[in-house]
Design a protein around this motif. Structure first.
Motif, short mmCIF file in Angstrom:
data_model
loop_
_atom_site.label_atom_id
_atom_site.label_comp_id
_atom_site.label_asym_id
_atom_site.label_seq_id
_atom_site.Cartn_x
_atom_site.Cartn_y
_atom_site.Cartn_z
N GLN A 64 16.73 -16.12 20.01
CA GLN A 64 17.40 -17.44 20.20
C GLN A 64 16.53 -18.53 20.64
OE1 GLN A 64 21.21 -17.48 21.51
NE2 GLN A 64 22.22 -16.13 19.93
N LEU A 65 15.33 -17.96 21.66
CA LEU A 65 14.60 -18.87 22.48
C LEU A 65 13.80 -19.87 21.49
CD1 LEU A 65 13.31 -20.01 24.84
CD2 LEU A 65 11.69 -18.13 25.02
N LEU A 66 13.22 -19.22 20.32
CA LEU A 66 12.61 -19.89 19.38
C LEU A 66 13.31 -20.90 18.66
CD1 LEU A 66 10.53 -16.76 17.93
CD2 LEU A 66 9.88 -18.67 19.75
N LEU A 67 14.72 -20.79 18.67
CA LEU A 67 15.53 -21.90 17.82
C LEU A 67 15.24 -23.37 18.40
CD1 LEU A 67 19.23 -20.59 17.31
CD2 LEU A 67 17.26 -21.35 15.63
N ALA A 68 14.79 -23.45 19.76
CA ALA A 68 14.39 -24.60 20.47
C ALA A 68 13.25 -25.18 19.67
CB ALA A 68 13.93 -24.31 22.10
N VAL A 69 12.47 -24.75 18.96
CA VAL A 69 11.17 -25.26 18.54
C VAL A 69 11.55 -26.07 17.35
CG1 VAL A 69 9.09 -24.74 17.06
CG2 VAL A 69 9.58 -23.45 19.09
N PRO A 70 12.39 -25.76 16.25
CA PRO A 70 12.99 -26.82 15.39
C PRO A 70 13.81 -27.74 16.05
CG PRO A 70 14.08 -24.70 15.14
CD PRO A 70 13.00 -24.42 15.89
N PHE A 71 14.45 -27.60 17.04
CA PHE A 71 15.22 -28.60 17.57
C PHE A 71 14.66 -29.68 18.10
CE2 PHE A 71 19.00 -25.34 18.28
CZ PHE A 71 19.75 -25.83 17.08
N PHE A 72 13.60 -29.24 19.20
CA PHE A 72 12.83 -30.40 20.00
C PHE A 72 12.02 -30.90 18.72
CE2 PHE A 72 13.44 -27.76 23.66
CZ PHE A 72 14.06 -28.88 24.58
#
Length: 492
Positions: A64-72
């Motif tokens: 789930q940490l890598l979900l931050a990439v598309p969000f940011f």
């Protein structure tokens, strides 16, 4: 083939394939699978190793940490198209316009603010190159100083949270993104301060390189000093509790309330009396609120980085809607670019997981650890050599590729040498800024070249980047000499 040769040859094969120009993601996967079959052919590996690859890939997809990439990424792309950069540059340019180097100071401060809201280098460099560079050249700025300031300020998005590279490095090193953000905050703004000092010394030694704006270009002439003093008063009020703690006076809710009333009083008085200060407040409040939504909630432990990124994406949409910039085309472009960057990251991650699994299978981690732990100078010697290696590697690879290829190889050696992983990540993050500034391959230089007027020579863009690369390396040296700048925040 002897088992001991497998790891060195695997690493060498990867270097050769990358130098031949093949895409990084496919190079990593192909070399990993190739040496897996080679190892099975010689009896060093078994089929069970390859059966672990799907498990590693599913584990990556469930991170789930890598979900931050598309969000940011989405947040930054929407903000880029919301007109935020234009308003910030115009307003802060007016604020410092009466000073020599005022436009350069404005670019640096806006670069830091954009870094803390968008986290995307390309968005920052292109926006500032389109808006500020023609104005700086029109009013007599040195071409090299103007281009260097814009390119370097854009790269602050690499180290000032919510930086994408910090998220990726935290994932690769197995540490908290929140800790990485906290640790990177002070070095990021120290680097911003070094850029400001460089411009200051340049204006003292060569005043003609960065002249002040003429009065006819400053519609708020005469109001600059009051507005700057008003903003400085906020900084002084914010530092009062810290100053009192140094003399043993503890902070109380009563003191906080008094300071809050003083800040409100100053704001109301100057908002009414000073039109430039009023404009600065109107322009600065939305991005500062967004920064608090993203970083404040993460630092306070209210939200995870992924949740903070989601709130930032929603905040960016609201900000664009309030500015009447949220159109169908803006949404489609932002989603398309987000999908491209996310796919790029995931493909490299899949390739790197395949490569690292096989590399560990042939004891590559032990080979790297043995190779690096015997370096002269202990921890300091190791850190100097690794930073030099990454600096040279950045001439050919971008920060994502370095993070996905090099960090998994170095992590075992870092742990064996008892080096704090968060400190190492921040140190490398500062160093990786140079990957955007290296002539002739730096992406920030390419972005700036694409929007610079035809009168700006490419060689001037390259030479303008050199002093700022040296400043970035100076910051690496400061962190090497004073690790407490990072470790102190972490309580280490």
């Amino acid at each position: 083939m002897p088992f001991e040769w497998m790891a060195p040859l695997m690493f060498l094969a990867l270097v050769v394939v990358l130098l031949l120009g093949y895409p990084v993601a496919f190079s990593l996967g192909a070399v990993g699978l190739g040496f897996a079959f080679l190892g099975m052919q010689y009896g060093h590996l078994n089929l069970g190793l390859l059966q672990n690859i799907p498990l590693r890939l599913f584990d990556t997809m469930q991170n789930q940490l890598l979900l931050a990439v598309p969000f940011f990424t989405f947040m930054g792309l929407v903000l880029e198209r919301s007109g935020l950069a234009e308003d910030l540059l115009d307003t802060i340019g007016q604020l410092f316009g009466s000073l020599r180097g005022g436009l350069a100071y404005a670019v640096i401060l806006v670069g830091a603010l954009l870094a803390a809201t968008t986290g995307i280098v390309a968005a920052s460099v292109i926006a500032m190159g389109l808006i500020s560079l023609p104005i700086m050249l029109r009013y007599g700025y040195s071409t090299r100083l103007a281009t260097g300031v814009i390119a370097a300020s854009g790269t602050l998005a690499q180290i000032i949270p919510p930086s994408l590279v910090l998220i990726v490095m935290a994932d690769q090193l197995g540490v908290s993104v929140g800790d990485m953000y906290k640790a990177a905050f002070i070095p990021g703004f120290m680097l911003t301060g070094l850029y400001v000092l460089y411009v200051l010394f340049t204006t003292l030694l060569r005043p003609q390189a960065a002249p002040a704006l003429p009065p006819e270009a400053r519609p708020y002439a005469g109001h600059e000093r009051g507005a700057i003093l008003g903003l400085l008063s906020y900084i002084i009020l914010a530092l009062v509790p810290w100053g009192l703690s140094l003399i043993g006076v503890h902070n109380t809710a009563y003191l906080d309330f008094i300071l809050f009333l003083l800040a409100v009083g100053i704001s109301v008085y100057l908002y009414v009396r000073n039109p430039l200060f009023a404009r600065v407040l109107r322009v600065m409040i939305p991005p500062l609120v967004l920064i608090f939504l993203v970083l404040g909630t993460v630092f306070l432990g209210v939200a995870t980085p992924t949740e903070g990124g989601a709130m930032g994406a929603v905040g960016a949409l609201l900000l664009a809607a309030l500015r009447h910039r949220l159109t169908r085309n803006v949404l489609i472009q932002a989603m398309r670019e987000t999908a491209k960057l996310t796919s790029f990251v995931v493909f490299i991650l899949v390739g790197s997981r395949t490569f690292s699994l096989v590399f560990y299978g042939v004891d590559g981690d032990l080979w790297v650890e043995h190779l690096l732990s015997n370096l002269p100078g202990g921890q300091v010697g190791f850190l100097i050599l690794i930073n030099l290696f990454v600096f040279l590697l950045a001439f050919f690879l971008d920060y994502f590729e370095i993070a996905f290829i090099i960090l998994p190889l170095l992590a075992p050696a870092i742990k064996a040498m008892d080096i704090d992983l968060v400190y190492f990540g921040v140190l490398l993050g500062v160093n990786l800024q140079t990957s955007f500034m290296h002539p002739p391959f730096g992406f920030a230089l390419f972005y700036l070249r694409s929007v610079a007027p035809p009168t700006v020579k490419t060689v001037d863009i390259y030479w303008g980047a050199v002093p700022f690369i040296l400043i970035q390396l100076l910051m690496v040296g400061i962190l090497l000499l004073f690790p407490g700048i990072v470790l102190g925040v972490l309580g280490g």
